[in-house]
Design a protein around this motif. Sequence first.
Motif, PDB file in Angstrom:
ATOM      1  N   ILE A   1      -3.758  10.338  -3.648  1.00 57.78           N
ATOM      2  CA  ILE A   1      -3.449   9.434  -2.539  1.00 57.78           C
ATOM      3  C   ILE A   1      -4.492   8.327  -2.452  1.00 57.78           C
ATOM      4  N   LEU A   2      -5.762   8.679  -2.608  1.00 56.02           N
ATOM      5  CA  LEU A   2      -6.823   7.661  -2.550  1.00 56.02           C
ATOM      6  C   LEU A   2      -6.720   6.671  -3.709  1.00 56.02           C
ATOM      7  N   ILE A   3      -6.313   7.132  -4.868  1.00 61.51           N
ATOM      8  CA  ILE A   3      -6.094   6.214  -5.990  1.00 61.51           C
ATOM      9  C   ILE A   3      -4.975   5.241  -5.649  1.00 61.51           C
ATOM     10  N   GLY A   4      -3.904   5.752  -5.038  1.00 57.15           N
ATOM     11  CA  GLY A   4      -2.799   4.884  -4.638  1.00 57.15           C
ATOM     12  C   GLY A   4      -3.201   3.857  -3.599  1.00 57.15           C
ATOM     13  N   ILE A   5      -4.089   4.226  -2.691  1.00 55.12           N
ATOM     14  CA  ILE A   5      -4.558   3.268  -1.679  1.00 55.12           C
ATOM     15  C   ILE A   5      -5.512   2.266  -2.299  1.00 55.12           C
ATOM     16  N   GLY A   6      -6.333   2.699  -3.236  1.00 51.37           N
ATOM     17  CA  GLY A   6      -7.325   1.806  -3.828  1.00 51.37           C
ATOM     18  C   GLY A   6      -6.765   0.790  -4.817  1.00 51.37           C
TER      19      GLY A   6
ATOM     20  N   VAL B   1       0.841  -1.196   0.000  1.00 51.40           N
ATOM     21  CA  VAL B   1       0.000   0.000   0.000  1.00 51.40           C
ATOM     22  C   VAL B   1       0.878   1.249   0.000  1.00 51.40           C
ATOM     23  N   LEU B   2       1.943   1.242   0.788  1.00 49.81           N
ATOM     24  CA  LEU B   2       2.855   2.383   0.835  1.00 49.81           C
ATOM     25  C   LEU B   2       3.524   2.627  -0.516  1.00 49.81           C
ATOM     26  N   LEU B   3       3.951   1.573  -1.183  1.00 52.34           N
ATOM     27  CA  LEU B   3       4.577   1.722  -2.499  1.00 52.34           C
ATOM     28  C   LEU B   3       3.593   2.229  -3.546  1.00 52.34           C
ATOM     29  N   PHE B   4       2.368   1.736  -3.503  1.00 54.80           N
ATOM     30  CA  PHE B   4       1.362   2.221  -4.453  1.00 54.80           C
ATOM     31  C   PHE B   4       1.041   3.693  -4.223  1.00 54.80           C
ATOM     32  N   VAL B   5       0.977   4.121  -2.958  1.00 58.86           N
ATOM     33  CA  VAL B   5       0.727   5.536  -2.674  1.00 58.86           C
ATOM     34  C   VAL B   5       1.894   6.385  -3.171  1.00 58.86           C
ATOM     35  N   THR B   6       3.121   5.923  -2.925  1.00 60.26           N
ATOM     36  CA  THR B   6       4.300   6.652  -3.405  1.00 60.26           C
ATOM     37  C   THR B   6       4.299   6.739  -4.922  1.00 60.26           C
ATOM     38  N   PHE B   7       4.018   5.620  -5.588  1.00 62.85           N
ATOM     39  CA  PHE B   7       3.975   5.611  -7.048  1.00 62.85           C
ATOM     40  C   PHE B   7       2.886   6.533  -7.574  1.00 62.85           C
ATOM     41  N   SER B   8       1.713   6.511  -6.948  1.00 65.00           N
ATOM     42  CA  SER B   8       0.628   7.373  -7.428  1.00 65.00           C
ATOM     43  C   SER B   8       0.958   8.848  -7.201  1.00 65.00           C
ATOM     44  N   LEU B   9       1.649   9.181  -6.097  1.00 64.93           N
ATOM     45  CA  LEU B   9       2.057  10.568  -5.887  1.00 64.93           C
ATOM     46  C   LEU B   9       3.062  11.010  -6.948  1.00 64.93           C
ATOM     47  N   LEU B  10       4.021  10.152  -7.259  1.00 58.55           N
ATOM     48  CA  LEU B  10       4.994  10.487  -8.296  1.00 58.55           C
ATOM     49  C   LEU B  10       4.317  10.638  -9.656  1.00 58.55           C
ATOM     50  N   LEU B  11       3.410   9.717  -9.960  1.00 59.70           N
ATOM     51  CA  LEU B  11       2.672   9.804 -11.215  1.00 59.70           C
ATOM     52  C   LEU B  11       1.793  11.058 -11.241  1.00 59.70           C
ATOM     53  N   GLY B  12       1.194  11.384 -10.106  1.00 59.90           N
ATOM     54  CA  GLY B  12       0.384  12.599 -10.024  1.00 59.90           C
ATOM     55  C   GLY B  12       1.199  13.861 -10.242  1.00 59.90           C
ATOM     56  N   LEU B  13       2.442  13.875  -9.732  1.00 60.40           N
ATOM     57  CA  LEU B  13       3.315  15.030  -9.973  1.00 60.40           C
ATOM     58  C   LEU B  13       3.711  15.106 -11.442  1.00 60.40           C
ATOM     59  N   TYR B  14       3.958  13.947 -12.053  1.00 55.83           N
ATOM     60  CA  TYR B  14       4.297  13.930 -13.472  1.00 55.83           C
ATOM     61  C   TYR B  14       3.128  14.442 -14.314  1.00 55.83           C
ATOM     62  N   ILE B  15       1.926  13.993 -14.010  1.00 58.32           N
ATOM     63  CA  ILE B  15       0.738  14.453 -14.727  1.00 58.32           C
ATOM     64  C   ILE B  15       0.540  15.947 -14.504  1.00 58.32           C
TER      65      ILE B  15
END
Length: 145
Positions: free
Chosen positions: A128-133, A86-100
């Motif tokens: 963050i919620l996308i990363g958790i989901g 879950v932590l890795l997915f949240v980190t990845f989604s935050l990085l992807l969100g910054l890229y977008i």
Amino acid sequence: MNKIPNQIKYVIWAISALIFILFFSGRINPFGLNNSVHQITGYFFGLAFANLDYFIISSIPVFGMLLNSKRKEFKITDLIKDILIVLLFVTFSLLLGLYILTYIGKPSPLVAQYFISEPFLLYSTLIILIGIGMPFIIKKGSNKT
């Protein structure tokens, strides 16, 4: 969640509460990486992280416990793996969100071009919620096959 021992549930809830208290008091700031990100990317991201974001991030151990409750048997190593997933997915989604955000961010004519702000309110919360989901969606999809 019946398979998880009560002592471990209490420890996870206490860890989440402690993390939230540390966020709320200002002792730790996971988003204090602006200078490093600015040096690497050349952009300064103006994201507004609210108490809701801190609450969601501090709840990552609880979401890991919920993900672990979908397993047939309980193992502490699987619980740690699920929390890290879950932590890795949240980190990845935050990085992807910054890229977008580099493509859809709102540049202002009054400030420098390297400053990018959120396109809408609660953008960071949504990311963050996308990363958790995502781990739950992937786990649900893998159980159907």
